[in-house]
Write a protein that holds these residues in place. Structure first.
Motif, short mmCIF file in Angstrom:
data_model
loop_
_atom_site.label_atom_id
_atom_site.label_comp_id
_atom_site.label_asym_id
_atom_site.label_seq_id
_atom_site.Cartn_x
_atom_site.Cartn_y
_atom_site.Cartn_z
N GLN A 38 0.82 -1.20 0.00
CA GLN A 38 0.00 0.00 0.00
C GLN A 38 0.86 1.26 0.00
O GLN A 38 0.64 2.19 -0.77
N GLU A 39 1.89 1.26 0.86
CA GLU A 39 2.81 2.41 0.89
C GLU A 39 3.43 2.64 -0.47
O GLU A 39 3.52 3.77 -0.94
N ALA A 40 3.86 1.56 -1.10
CA ALA A 40 4.53 1.68 -2.40
C ALA A 40 3.57 2.29 -3.43
O ALA A 40 3.92 3.21 -4.16
N PHE A 41 2.34 1.77 -3.48
CA PHE A 41 1.38 2.30 -4.45
C PHE A 41 1.05 3.76 -4.15
O PHE A 41 0.90 4.58 -5.07
N ASP A 42 0.96 4.10 -2.87
CA ASP A 42 0.71 5.50 -2.51
C ASP A 42 1.82 6.40 -3.04
O ASP A 42 1.55 7.51 -3.52
N THR A 43 3.06 5.93 -2.92
CA THR A 43 4.19 6.72 -3.41
C THR A 43 4.03 7.00 -4.90
O THR A 43 4.28 8.11 -5.38
N VAL A 44 3.59 5.97 -5.64
CA VAL A 44 3.40 6.16 -7.08
C VAL A 44 2.27 7.15 -7.33
O VAL A 44 2.41 8.09 -8.13
N HIS A 45 1.17 6.97 -6.62
CA HIS A 45 0.01 7.86 -6.83
C HIS A 45 0.35 9.30 -6.49
O HIS A 45 -0.14 10.23 -7.12
N ARG A 46 1.21 9.50 -5.46
CA ARG A 46 1.61 10.87 -5.09
C ARG A 46 2.51 11.49 -6.14
O ARG A 46 2.78 12.68 -6.11
N GLY A 47 3.02 10.68 -7.05
CA GLY A 47 3.91 11.22 -8.07
C GLY A 47 5.36 11.23 -7.65
O GLY A 47 6.20 11.86 -8.29
N ASP A 48 5.70 10.52 -6.56
CA ASP A 48 7.09 10.53 -6.09
C ASP A 48 7.95 9.45 -6.73
O ASP A 48 9.00 9.09 -6.21
N VAL A 49 7.48 8.92 -7.82
CA VAL A 49 8.23 7.89 -8.53
C VAL A 49 8.28 8.27 -10.01
O VAL A 49 7.28 8.70 -10.58
N ASP A 50 9.46 8.14 -10.61
CA ASP A 50 9.57 8.40 -12.05
C ASP A 50 9.41 7.13 -12.85
O ASP A 50 8.71 7.08 -13.84
N ILE A 51 10.12 6.09 -12.40
CA ILE A 51 10.04 4.82 -13.13
C ILE A 51 9.64 3.72 -12.15
O ILE A 51 10.31 3.50 -11.14
N LEU A 52 8.57 3.06 -12.49
CA LEU A 52 8.07 1.97 -11.67
C LEU A 52 8.38 0.68 -12.41
O LEU A 52 8.12 0.57 -13.60
N ILE A 53 8.99 -0.28 -11.70
CA ILE A 53 9.23 -1.57 -12.32
C ILE A 53 8.53 -2.63 -11.49
O ILE A 53 8.63 -2.62 -10.26
N GLY A 54 7.79 -3.51 -12.14
CA GLY A 54 7.07 -4.49 -11.34
C GLY A 54 6.55 -5.67 -12.13
O GLY A 54 6.64 -5.73 -13.35
N THR A 55 6.02 -6.62 -11.35
CA THR A 55 5.42 -7.83 -11.91
C THR A 55 3.92 -7.58 -12.11
O THR A 55 3.47 -6.44 -12.02
N GLN A 56 3.16 -8.65 -12.27
CA GLN A 56 1.71 -8.49 -12.50
C GLN A 56 1.02 -7.72 -11.37
O GLN A 56 -0.07 -7.19 -11.55
#
Ligand code: ADP
Ligand code: ZN
Ligand code: ZN
Length: 673
Positions: A465-483
């Motif tokens: 949840q924390e990780a997804f929140d970081t993405v939603h806040r825009g604090d990530v430029d490149i997200l790498i992940g699985t399904q």
């Protein structure tokens, strides 16, 4: 004072309904659907009362007394018992095994302290919160039509909501829910999502829209206390919206009026152990039984559902456009890896595209369905590779932890310093997992904020949840992940999706692999370009790195053409005699030696007459050995579901009588062949 006999289903491996004696006066008899505490062997367990009778064949000296009846809990309804009964019969499992595991653990223990406390707590909550609902956005005409069709449906109405990614299916569900809640003052709605990680986003939406409505969530990561409270809120009819993952399909919902299954094609709706049920299929049955609508939503419906819609059994509602004006479906391009040699797994056009997004402050997503650093390490001088000693699988390199780990049996070992066979110290990682791509990205883009989301990076509770929140806040430029990152999320700033190495699934021997790959690619591609870009924003793009750009599957992805792809796939299935034109069941056996497993299956094949049923030869499973056990399987098929069901029933009786020491299990409607 008289006695009655409680007939009680227990969660035991055998088809076990046992009789117990209970002291009761006729005015105050226990009821079918209530839970009771009973002695079973040396233990005390909670079972489900399935009948209250006055005679039993159990001799009096053997008849035991029930220890208590959970009278403070309203009985599970006749409809719910019928659902559990149907699932038990259809999937050939004992009733207790279907009915009891879904009941919160705190209800299945000797004491009722937790239950009494939860009941009190809920009584206080009942007249709680109110608030101002957030306004619902005005739906576009296609959404409105769909919402009205769902909201206005009466009786059993299976509806396929076929809408491209970003077409605003969620809004349709919510507005349809609003209509149902308004019309049915007591009514309850069940919404299923494929991933726990998707519940918080939707939960927030629902709470904002329906502030006066009690919402319960049911999924596997709830603490026991919470689970009890939420289950009870549903069971007592207080929670009017229940949001959950597949297990929520067996929730007790006495006033259920609508079922919604989001991303209905998702494989996680199929339970893959124990009671191997399909939550989607049970949902349709439950809707049929209750004579209510059920909505199956997807951009890439399962071929089963598509087939039903084409045949007119499901009503098809279509959303062809993205909901946000100016948000368009991303342009999908194939990068031929024969022409573009990759550096750190990334081809030059993909690197350039990432640079562009970084320069513009937009987000990118790289999708690779393989966690770890590299799937295997090897010795180039003698050919040694990191096999798991216990499985037909490789040990995966987890470089950060300096470990090799088997993803099937969890065996771990330190990375060998030199080759175990020849002593060579130069062991090489072969292939690429998310960790390795992450490392390459850090070298290529030292200034970028890079985040990896996969099962390894999100072990700790709450960390996903924390990780997804970081993405939603825009604090990530490149997200790498699985399904994990491919599904459902609405990332507003994402304009580039790169898909690495999807080719392996093209050549799988599982006939469903291409259906799954296509859905997965469309899903992950659908994460891009979900909002209109501000001035100067780049159009959204999906880049797929492949060695087979000519493959028709990729052609269909490029054209966003589910329709044609599904039609072609269905025609193939029909010709080859595969589901949904045929019904299947899989008998699996496991033993320390393969021969024993095969022997059992051979005996099973020959033990009952089977007219109209095809029983194939026993074969080893493609991943034969897991955790020192060899596994084999036997596929049973019939063009008639009732014929298959009748056969299975008889067959299971015989197999149980065989009392083989080989461990075996049956899966009805198997998905992994
Ligand atoms: P889907 O589930 O079909 O992929 P979503 O329900 O996530 O799509 O919606 C995609 C985006 O469109 C979300 O950001 C949502 O808020 C937005 N949206 C949906 N319907 C409308 C509408 N009628 N007007 C404006 N925005 C909308
Ligand atoms: Zn070697
Ligand atoms: Zn292993």
């Amino acid at each position: 004072m008289t006695h009655c006999i409680l007939r009680i289903a227990l969660d035991t491996p055998l088809n076990a309904v046992f009789d117990y004696r209970w002291v009761c006066d006729s005015a105050n008899e226990p009821q079918v659907g209530q839970l009771a505490l009973v002695p079973f062997g040396p233990r005390e367990v909670v079972g489900l009362i399935v009948a209250v009778v006055h005679e039993t064949e159990v001799p009096p000296e053997k008849l035991k007394d029930a220890l208590g009846v959970r009278a403070q809990l309203a009985p599970l309804s006749a409809e719910w018992l019928a659902l559990a009964g149907f699932a038990a019969e259809y999937y050939q499992r004992p009733l207790g095994e279907v009915a009891l595991p879904g009941v919160p653990k705190n209800l299945r223990v000797g004491t009722t302290v937790a239950l009494d406390r939860a009941i009190k707590k809920l009584a206080k909550l009942a007249d709680a919160h109110d608030g101002t609902p957030v306004n619902m956005p005005a739906l576009n005409p296609a959404q409105q039509e769909a919402a009205d069709a769902i909201g206005g449906a009466r009786g059993f109405a299976p509806i396929l909501l076929y809408g491209v990614t970003g077409s605003g299916k969620t809004e349709v569900y919510l507005q349809a829910c609003a209509q149902v809640l308004a019309r049915e003052p007591q009514g309850q709605i069940l919404i299923l999502v494929p991933e726990i990680n998707l519940t918080p986003q939707l939960e927030g939406n629902i709470r904002a829209r329906f502030p006066g409505v009690m919402l319960a969530t049911l999924h596997s990561s709830l603490a026991e206390g919470e689970r009890m409270l939420h289950w009870l809120a549903a069971h007592q009819g207080q929670a009017r919206i229940v949001l959950g993952t597949r297990l929520a399909i067996l929730a007790s919902l006495p006033q259920l009026k609508l079922i919604v299954i989001d991303e209905e094609h998702d494989p996680s709706y199929k339970q893959q152990e124990g009671l191997r049920y399909s939550a989607r299929d049970l949902a349709v049955w439950r809707a049929w039984q209750l004579k209510i609508p059920v909505v199956l939503g997807s951009a890439t419906p399962s071929l089963e559902s598509w087939h039903h819609a084409q045949a007119g059994r499901y009503r098809k509602l279509e959303l062809k456009e993205r909901a946000v004006s100016q948000a368009t479906l991303p342009a999908v391009k194939l990068l031929n890896m024969e022409h573009h040699k990759p550096q750190d797994g990334l081809t030059q056009p993909l690197i350039d595209a990432l640079k562009l997004r970084l320069a513009r402050g937009e987000q990118s997503l790289l999708f690779l369905n393989r966690r770890g650093y590299s799937p295997v390490i090897c010795c180039e001088s003698c050919g040694w590779i990191s096999d798991c000693q216990r499985c037909t699988a490789f040990m995966v390199l987890h470089k950060g932890e300096r470990k090799l780990r088997c993803h099937h049996c969890s065996l771990e070992m330190r990375i060998p310093r030199h080759c175990p066979t020849c002593g060579n110290i130069d062991l090489q990682p072969l292939g690429r997992g998310t960790q390795r791509v992450e490392e390459g990205l850090q070298l290529l883009f030292p200034e970028a904020r890079i985040l990896r989301i996969d099962a390894d990076s999100t072990r700790r509770k709450g960390s996903a949840q924390e990780a997804f929140d970081t993405v939603h806040r825009g604090d990530v430029d490149i997200l790498i992940g699985t399904q994990m990152v491919a599904k459902g999320h609405d990332f507003k700033k994402l304009t580039l999706v790169g898909i690495l190495n999807p080719d392996t699934a093209l050549f799988s021997q599982d006939y469903r692999a291409s259906e799954r790959l296509f859905a997965q690619l469309m899903q992950v591609a659908g994460r891009a370009g979900r909002t209109a870009q501000a001035d100067g924003g780049s159009a959204s793009e999906v880049l797929i790195q492949t060695r087979y750009p000519e493959h028709p599957l990729y052609g269909a992805v490029v054209n966003h053409d589910y329709d044609r792809f599904a039609t072609a796939l269905l025609a193939e299935r029909e010709q080859a005699g595969l589901p949904p034109y045929l019904y299947q069941a899989m008998l699996r056996a496991e033993a320390p030696e393969l021969a024993k497993a095969l022997e059992f299956l051979t005996a099973a094949r020959d033990c009952v007459p089977h007219e109209g049923i095809t029983i194939n030869d026993p074969i080893p499973m493609s991943m034969t050995r897991v955790y020192n056990v060899d596994r084999a399987q036997l596929l049973v098929e019939s063009p008639s579901r009732p014929a298959l069901q009748a056969f299975l029933k008889e067959w299971m009786l015989r197999l149980r009588e065989m009392k083989s020491r080989v461990k075996w299990s049956l899966e009805v409607d198997p998905v992994d062949i």
